[in-house]
Motif scaffolding. Structure first.
Motif, PDB file in Angstrom:
ATOM      1  N   ALA A 165      -6.555  14.039 -33.020  1.00  0.00           N
ATOM      2  CA  ALA A 165      -6.612  15.400 -33.559  1.00  0.00           C
ATOM      3  C   ALA A 165      -6.253  15.426 -35.049  1.00  0.00           C
ATOM      4  N   ILE A 166      -5.242  14.647 -35.441  1.00  0.00           N
ATOM      5  CA  ILE A 166      -4.859  14.586 -36.855  1.00  0.00           C
ATOM      6  C   ILE A 166      -5.994  13.996 -37.685  1.00  0.00           C
ATOM      7  N   ASP A 167      -6.672  12.993 -37.154  1.00  0.00           N
ATOM      8  CA  ASP A 167      -7.829  12.412 -37.847  1.00  0.00           C
ATOM      9  C   ASP A 167      -8.893  13.470 -38.115  1.00  0.00           C
ATOM     10  N   LEU A 168      -9.153  14.307 -37.103  1.00  0.00           N
ATOM     11  CA  LEU A 168     -10.160  15.365 -37.268  1.00  0.00           C
ATOM     12  C   LEU A 168      -9.728  16.370 -38.330  1.00  0.00           C
ATOM     13  N   ILE A 169      -8.444  16.734 -38.305  1.00  0.00           N
ATOM     14  CA  ILE A 169      -7.930  17.678 -39.301  1.00  0.00           C
ATOM     15  C   ILE A 169      -8.103  17.100 -40.708  1.00  0.00           C
ATOM     16  N   LYS A 170      -7.752  15.854 -40.864  1.00  0.00           N
ATOM     17  CA  LYS A 170      -7.852  15.221 -42.180  1.00  0.00           C
ATOM     18  C   LYS A 170      -9.296  15.184 -42.678  1.00  0.00           C
ATOM     19  N   LYS A 171     -10.199  14.830 -41.783  1.00  0.00           N
ATOM     20  CA  LYS A 171     -11.597  14.672 -42.185  1.00  0.00           C
ATOM     21  C   LYS A 171     -12.280  16.006 -42.460  1.00  0.00           C
ATOM     22  N   SER A 172     -11.927  17.030 -41.680  1.00  0.00           N
ATOM     23  CA  SER A 172     -12.695  18.269 -41.756  1.00  0.00           C
ATOM     24  C   SER A 172     -12.097  19.335 -42.657  1.00  0.00           C
ATOM     25  N   GLN A 173     -10.785  19.249 -42.921  1.00  0.00           N
ATOM     26  CA  GLN A 173     -10.162  20.392 -43.575  1.00  0.00           C
ATOM     27  C   GLN A 173      -9.384  20.072 -44.845  1.00  0.00           C
ATOM     28  N   ILE A 174      -8.798  18.928 -44.932  1.00  0.00           N
ATOM     29  CA  ILE A 174      -7.881  18.674 -46.040  1.00  0.00           C
ATOM     30  C   ILE A 174      -8.499  17.649 -46.981  1.00  0.00           C
ATOM     31  N   GLU A 175      -8.852  18.095 -48.161  1.00  0.00           N
ATOM     32  CA  GLU A 175      -9.463  17.202 -49.140  1.00  0.00           C
ATOM     33  C   GLU A 175      -8.396  16.306 -49.769  1.00  0.00           C
ATOM     34  N   SER A 176      -8.800  15.067 -50.021  1.00  0.00           N
ATOM     35  CA  SER A 176      -7.928  14.103 -50.707  1.00  0.00           C
ATOM     36  C   SER A 176      -6.555  14.033 -50.045  1.00  0.00           C
ATOM     37  N   GLN A 177      -6.574  13.924 -48.713  1.00  0.00           N
ATOM     38  CA  GLN A 177      -5.320  13.866 -47.966  1.00  0.00           C
ATOM     39  C   GLN A 177      -4.433  12.735 -48.487  1.00  0.00           C
ATOM     40  N   GLY A 178      -3.160  13.062 -48.710  1.00  0.00           N
ATOM     41  CA  GLY A 178      -2.228  12.055 -49.195  1.00  0.00           C
ATOM     42  C   GLY A 178      -1.618  11.275 -48.057  1.00  0.00           C
ATOM     43  N   GLU A 179      -0.343  10.919 -48.219  1.00  0.00           N
ATOM     44  CA  GLU A 179       0.342  10.127 -47.204  1.00  0.00           C
ATOM     45  C   GLU A 179       0.717  10.992 -45.993  1.00  0.00           C
ATOM     46  N   ILE A 180       0.918  10.322 -44.875  1.00  0.00           N
ATOM     47  CA  ILE A 180       1.482  10.983 -43.698  1.00  0.00           C
ATOM     48  C   ILE A 180       2.913  10.494 -43.541  1.00  0.00           C
ATOM     49  N   ILE A 181       3.837  11.446 -43.610  1.00  0.00           N
ATOM     50  CA  ILE A 181       5.259  11.157 -43.408  1.00  0.00           C
ATOM     51  C   ILE A 181       5.552  11.446 -41.944  1.00  0.00           C
ATOM     52  N   LEU A 182       5.811  10.405 -41.167  1.00  0.00           N
ATOM     53  CA  LEU A 182       6.002  10.543 -39.726  1.00  0.00           C
ATOM     54  C   LEU A 182       7.489  10.662 -39.413  1.00  0.00           C
ATOM     55  N   VAL A 183       7.923  11.885 -39.104  1.00  0.00           N
ATOM     56  CA  VAL A 183       9.305  12.124 -38.681  1.00  0.00           C
ATOM     57  C   VAL A 183       9.310  11.960 -37.165  1.00  0.00           C
ATOM     58  N   PHE A 184       9.859  10.857 -36.710  1.00  0.00           N
ATOM     59  CA  PHE A 184       9.660  10.451 -35.312  1.00  0.00           C
ATOM     60  C   PHE A 184      10.990  10.203 -34.621  1.00  0.00           C
ATOM     61  N   GLY A 185      11.125  10.811 -33.438  1.00  0.00           N
ATOM     62  CA  GLY A 185      12.280  10.556 -32.587  1.00  0.00           C
ATOM     63  C   GLY A 185      11.869  10.599 -31.133  1.00  0.00           C
ATOM     64  N   ALA A 186      12.283   9.617 -30.356  1.00  0.00           N
ATOM     65  CA  ALA A 186      11.900   9.526 -28.950  1.00  0.00           C
ATOM     66  C   ALA A 186      13.140   9.588 -28.062  1.00  0.00           C
ATOM     67  N   LEU A 187      12.925   9.717 -26.779  1.00  0.00           N
ATOM     68  CA  LEU A 187      14.012   9.627 -25.812  1.00  0.00           C
ATOM     69  C   LEU A 187      14.116   8.191 -25.311  1.00  0.00           C
ATOM     70  N   LYS A 188      15.281   7.807 -24.850  1.00  0.00           N
ATOM     71  CA  LYS A 188      15.541   6.424 -24.471  1.00  0.00           C
ATOM     72  C   LYS A 188      14.645   5.929 -23.351  1.00  0.00           C
ATOM     73  N   ASN A 189      14.276   6.803 -22.440  1.00  0.00           N
ATOM     74  CA  ASN A 189      13.483   6.371 -21.292  1.00  0.00           C
ATOM     75  C   ASN A 189      11.987   6.459 -21.535  1.00  0.00           C
ATOM     76  N   HIS A 190      11.569   6.710 -22.788  1.00  0.00           N
ATOM     77  CA  HIS A 190      10.149   6.792 -23.123  1.00  0.00           C
ATOM     78  C   HIS A 190       9.714   5.548 -23.904  1.00  0.00           C
ATOM     79  N   ASP A 191       8.418   5.324 -23.929  1.00  0.00           N
ATOM     80  CA  ASP A 191       7.845   4.115 -24.525  1.00  0.00           C
ATOM     81  C   ASP A 191       7.711   4.287 -26.036  1.00  0.00           C
ATOM     82  N   CYS A 192       8.812   4.052 -26.751  1.00  0.00           N
ATOM     83  CA  CYS A 192       8.840   4.225 -28.207  1.00  0.00           C
ATOM     84  C   CYS A 192       7.839   3.297 -28.883  1.00  0.00           C
ATOM     85  N   THR A 193       7.827   2.036 -28.496  1.00  0.00           N
ATOM     86  CA  THR A 193       6.930   1.066 -29.121  1.00  0.00           C
ATOM     87  C   THR A 193       5.476   1.433 -28.876  1.00  0.00           C
ATOM     88  N   GLY A 194       5.162   1.825 -27.648  1.00  0.00           N
ATOM     89  CA  GLY A 194       3.789   2.206 -27.327  1.00  0.00           C
ATOM     90  C   GLY A 194       3.319   3.397 -28.129  1.00  0.00           C
TER      91      GLY A 194
END
Length: 462
Positions: free
Chosen positions: A326-355
């Motif tokens: 979905a983010i790929d589609l947003i970048k391609k269709s709506q946002i010209e000259s898209q810059g960097e993506i800053i990924l603010v990421f936090g997972a729970l211990k029992n979830h597949d963080c690496t995956g």
């Protein structure tokens, strides 16, 4: 007495911990309120909450009084019990707790199954509230799995199973086939089951089909019966056309992503099944309901201008893959000259963080690791280790961590440039806390989960 809260407890329960005897006993003592309101029961790994919201929105537009119970909540526990989309008031919730508490105590003292869990209590509270409010219909989302989920004491008029992928593997199973079997546990004898489009090469549909046949349950395969076309997609929604069995529906869905279009088609199939059961739900109500549905923290844009801030509750690899698409589609269709993506990421211990992080590699992001308030939140160090292992670039200034998510977001903003995107994800708790920070929503904190004081039964006085 406090209630076991498996959603927030750092100790992961085993599958043998879950059963329905406490729920059956508690609801029996209350006169089985779950049976007083006709039910739509929805399970799945991804999209079940969104589908519940869509079905509820359309039913409300059709003039029905709709009870809606979903989990988890974002900001307040009252979000779990709604009439339409209006959460139960805190006063009503307090009164409901006080009414239910003696029955909870009886189950604990007189039953042979221990005290009800927090989730069981909340589901029973929802059933009781919907009965008290004389709801016309209730839309009920499962919490975990299906077969042994606390909601599975219902006798629904229609069931639905949304997209299935691997999640909660230690409880539900380590492959899609086992998980699908658990989800299919909500299928009832002769009751229609609406099955959302599943991942290609997945065993999920075949498993669900086998269970449906064994229960003589008519099955609707949405991928075949309700073709969906995304006519146009933009930053704030997508124009959808769904060819149903009863009509062709055209509407502007305010939720983003191809998977939400599939959820909309699934919701329409559920609603058409209700029409066949005698409910009066016209095409206009369905289109209007889907056009105005709100479901926060699902690919939600919380800041439109620089920096562009998006949050999403993706919490497993498949959800992360859908988000990246979905983010790929947003970048391609709506946002010209898209810059960097800053990924603010936090997972729970029992979830597949690496995956999950492996899926985000496609975006070539700069990672800011965070830890939410959730007791099960993985530490920022765990996330850094996962990122380093698979080659995601970690922002140097964030390797030591942050006091809270608000500080992490302020830091993220300080290092963005024009056209950058800040994407907050990894869990619903991360998405919720970013929304709270942005919109200045006071958080509802639970230092220790106990309803005794709310119920007027302070344990110090016993």
């Amino acid at each position: 007495m406090s209630l076991a809260d498996f959603e927030r407890n750092v100790n992961q329960p085993t599958h043998s911990t879950f059963h329905l005897e406490r729920m059956r006993l508690l609801t029996k003592l209350l006169g089985n309120p779950q049976n007083s309101v006709p039910s739509v029961h929805i399970a799945g790994t991804k999209g079940k909450g969104s589908t519940c919201a869509m079905v509820s929105s359309a039913l409300s537009k059709a003039g029905l009084k709709v009870g809606l119970t979903t989990s988890p909540h974002l900001h307040s526990v009252t979000e779990r019990i709604r009439i339409g989309f209006e959460p139960i008031s805190k006063d009503l919730f307090t009164n409901l707790v006080r009414y239910l508490w003696p029955f909870v105590r009886r189950v604990e003292v007189d039953g042979n199954y221990g005290a009800p869990t927090w989730f069981e209590f909340m589901i029973v509270a929802a059933f009781q509230h919907f009965q008290d409010e004389k709801a016309d219909i209730q839309v009920v989302e499962t919490g975990l799995g299906g077969r042994l989920d606390a909601t599975n004491i219902l006798s629904p008029i229609v069931t639905s199973i949304t997209s299935i992928s691997i999640d909660h593997a230690t409880i539900l199973g380590h492959n899609v086939r086992d998980i699908a079997k658990e989800k299919a546990g909500i299928i009832k004898e002769t009751v229609p089951v609406i099955v959302a489009p599943q991942q290609r090469s997945s065993d999920a549909f075949n498993v669900i089909s086998e269970v449906a046949q064994a229960h003589n349950a008519p099955l609707v395969d949405v991928s075949q019966s309700h073709p969906v076309e995304i006519v146009q997609a933009g930053l704030f929604g997508q124009s959808i056309c769904v060819t149903g069995n009863l009509s062709t529906y055209k509407f502007d869905l305010p939720l983003l992503g191809k998977y939400q279009a599939d959820n909309a088609a699934t919701a329409i199939a559920v609603l058409e099944s209700l029409v066949k059961e005698g409910y009066v739900i016209n095409k206009g109500a369905i289109e209007e309901g889907l056009s105005c549905v709100e479901w926060p923290a699902r690919l939600e844009i919380v800041n439109e201008l620089d920096p562009f801030i998006v949050v999403d509750g993706a919490h497993n690899p498949y959800s992360a893959r859908c988000l990246v698409d979905a983010i790929d589609l947003i970048k391609k269709s709506q946002i010209e000259s898209q810059g960097e993506i800053i990924l603010v990421f936090g997972a729970l211990k029992n979830h597949d963080c690496t995956g999950m992080l492996r899926e985000f590699l496609r975006l070539d992001p700069i990672l800011i690791p965070v830890s939410s308030r959730h007791p099960k939140a993985a530490s920022h160090i765990d996330i850094v280790n996962c990122a380093d292992k698979i080659g995601i670039l970690v922002d140097d200034g964030s390797r030591t961590g942050f006091e809270n998510l608000a500080h992490a977001m302020e830091y993220a903003l300080s290092r963005t440039r024009a056209k950058d995107m800040v994407l907050g994800t990894g869990s619903l708790s991360v998405a919720a806390e970013i929304i709270e920070w942005k919109r200045k929503i006071a958080p509802e904190l639970y230092p220790g989960l106990s309803l005794d004081t709310v119920a007027g039964n302070d344990p110090k006085n016993r």
